[in-house]
Design an enzyme around this catalytic site. Structure first.
Site, PDB file in Angstrom:
ATOM      1  N   ASP A 298       0.839  -1.251  -0.059  1.00  0.00           N
ATOM      2  CA  ASP A 298       0.053  -0.059  -0.126  1.00  0.00           C
ATOM      3  C   ASP A 298       0.833   1.162   0.021  1.00  0.00           C
ATOM      4  O   ASP A 298       0.544   2.199   0.908  1.00  0.00           O
ATOM      5  CB  ASP A 298      -0.861   0.147   1.276  1.00  0.00           C
ATOM      6  CG  ASP A 298      -1.709  -1.324   1.501  1.00  0.00           C
ATOM      7  OD1 ASP A 298      -2.462  -1.884   0.311  1.00  0.00           O
ATOM      8  OD2 ASP A 298      -1.533  -1.596   2.411  1.00  0.00           O
TER       9      ASP A 298
ATOM     10  N   GLU B 299     -11.298   0.239  -3.734  1.00  0.00           N
ATOM     11  CA  GLU B 299     -10.858   0.454  -2.513  1.00  0.00           C
ATOM     12  C   GLU B 299      -9.567   1.417  -2.848  1.00  0.00           C
ATOM     13  O   GLU B 299      -9.386   1.946  -4.092  1.00  0.00           O
ATOM     14  CB  GLU B 299     -10.262  -0.709  -1.577  1.00  0.00           C
ATOM     15  CG  GLU B 299      -9.181  -1.397  -2.360  1.00  0.00           C
ATOM     16  CD  GLU B 299      -8.939  -2.601  -1.517  1.00  0.00           C
ATOM     17  OE1 GLU B 299      -9.235  -2.599  -0.237  1.00  0.00           O
ATOM     18  OE2 GLU B 299      -8.072  -3.609  -1.919  1.00  0.00           O
TER      19      GLU B 299
END
Length: 441
Positions: free
Chosen positions: A30, A200
């Site tokens: 991420d 997302e």
């Protein structure tokens, strides 16, 4: 003296990473990349093998590290900046420190992170930690941002100074932030104009007056994530969907998560893959590849590479298994140790007349004199290293002896290049030659 110098130079280079994945020795996912004070700072999440049974087959994250680089090839780990046991509002032992972000405003650095709040069985809050420097130390606020329930925060500060926060959770959402950067200045609003399917990890940025809203997107049922994007004339839309930045992983890493940043005139895509954990895609590692735009501002699709970005120093361990291209049948890549993937990879030249290309090696202005190849082979063979292709000047010929054990094999350089060149490494004769790395002095 020359042997000692070779050992010293090679030792100094250990740990420098000029290819994908860029962070070794730990999992990282991420990735949010930001440019502060002339450097790129990387704020990833930190996957770990779960110490609790509940998360053995799921994402498990207890803290955050920050890394920095001035050349995108050598990354300094500044250590832990926020951990679950040091944030007052985070549920003890929840291991839910998922995708973060960090921005600078008025000399302060604001680190945004999701976690499971105390006293709640389900759901996430998004907290803020504040520092005077991009590497910290960060002081977490005593409670999460009121009105924000979700994961994967991203903050965009517009040219007029107004800050916007975006996040995921039952869709993708956005709102204005107050000047204190820790409270909402508007009611949350769902991001519209996006395609159907799971989404997302939003990341928003501005370029040439256009606002880009990018996100991981599962476009097929039970599929893996692409990276997709939409564009608008305002940070809160309306957004128009434009397409795909990166296709699904061919090796079925379920998630992808990213950021996009400009550094020294080039745009880059930071993303992740499970390179060091091929059997478990919840332990991921950060990668970088170059990103380019079309004349109309739309984004050209990025094809993932092993080579990554930046220059590799000739006087280092050049991991040729992070190749730019392979040539011929009978050449492949395997883990050095399947029980410890962090040990890296090796190149297998199974047959003669096979080769690989490794781009952007910087030889500098001083001519190299010797090459070292870490290799082994039960049959032996001769490796030929050329500059800039199979018809380029021969830099060196290295005779690899028969040996079941790894050996550092040295040879004199025949033609010393200067400046930046691609390496063309081929097996001229022999078979079953394995190469860990090569380097020059």
């Amino acid at each position: 003296m020359k042997t000692w110098m070779c050992a010293m130079l090679m030792t100094m280079a250990v740990g420098a990473s000029a290819q994908n994945p860029i962070i070794s020795g730990q999992y990282s996912a991420d990735p949010t990349a930001r440019v502060f004070n002339g450097k790129v700072y990387l704020y990833p999440s930190h996957d770990i093998p779960s110490p609790i049974e509940k998360l053995k087959e799921w994402f498990c994250m207890a803290d955050y590290h920050v890394f920095s680089s001035s050349n995108l090839t050598e990354w300094q780990d500044h250590g832990v900046i926020v951990s679950q046991d040091k944030v007052p509002w985070v549920q003890d032992g929840s291991y839910t420190m998922w995708a973060p972000d960090c921005v600078e405003k008025d000399g302060k650095y604001y680190f945004y992170f999701p976690a499971a709040p105390k006293g709640e069985e389900k759901g996430f809050g998004i907290g803020v930690a504040v520092a005077d420097h991009p590497e910290g130390p960060f002081m977490p606020m005593w409670k999460p941002i009121e009105g924000v329930h979700g994961i994967d925060p991203c903050v965009l500060i517009d040219k007029d100074g107004q800050a916007y926060i975006y996040w995921a959770g039952a869709g993708l959402h956005m709102a204005k932030l107050k000047p204190n950067m820790t409270e909402l200045a508007s009611e949350p609003k769902q991001v519209e104009g996006l395609p159907e399917g799971f989404k997302e990890g939003p990341f928003a940025f501005e370029r040439n007056g256009k606002y880009y809203f990018t996100f991981p997107w599962v476009r097929e049922k039970d599929g893996t994530e692409t990276l997709a994007y939409a564009m608008a004339d305002h940070p809160m839309g309306p957004f128009t969907f434009k397409g795909i930045i990166m296709d699904e992983s061919p090796t079925k890493c379920w998630t992808n998560h990213h950021s996009i940043v400009e550094y020294q005139g080039q745009w880059y895509l930071f993303y992740h893959h499970n390179d060091y954990s091929p059997k478990f895609d919840k332990n991921r590692s950060v990668r970088i590849d170059s990103l380019n735009f079309n004349p109309d501002g739309t984004i050209q699709k990025v094809i993932p590479t092993l080579r990554g970005v930046g220059l590799t120093k000739a006087r280092s361990h050049i991991q040729i298994d992070r190749y730019s291209a392979l040539q011929g049948k009978g050449i492949g890549i395997e883990y050095l140790d399947k029980n410890n993937c962090f040990a890296g990879w090796k190149t297998l030249f199974s047959k003669s007349n096979t080769a690989l290309i490794y781009n952007k090696v910087d030889f500098g202005n001083e001519k190299v004199e010797e090459i070292t190849v870490r290799a082994k082979s039960v049959k032996g063979g001769v490796l030929v290293v050329r500059a800039d292709g199979k018809k380029g000047n021969i830099i060196a010929k290295v005779k690899i002896p028969k040996s079941a054990a790894w050996k550092n094999v040295r040879a004199q350089v025949l033609h010393a290049p200067q400046g930046v060149h691609a390496l063309h490494v081929s097996l001229q004769s022999g078979a079953d030659v394995e190469v860990d790395w090569l380097g020059f002095i």
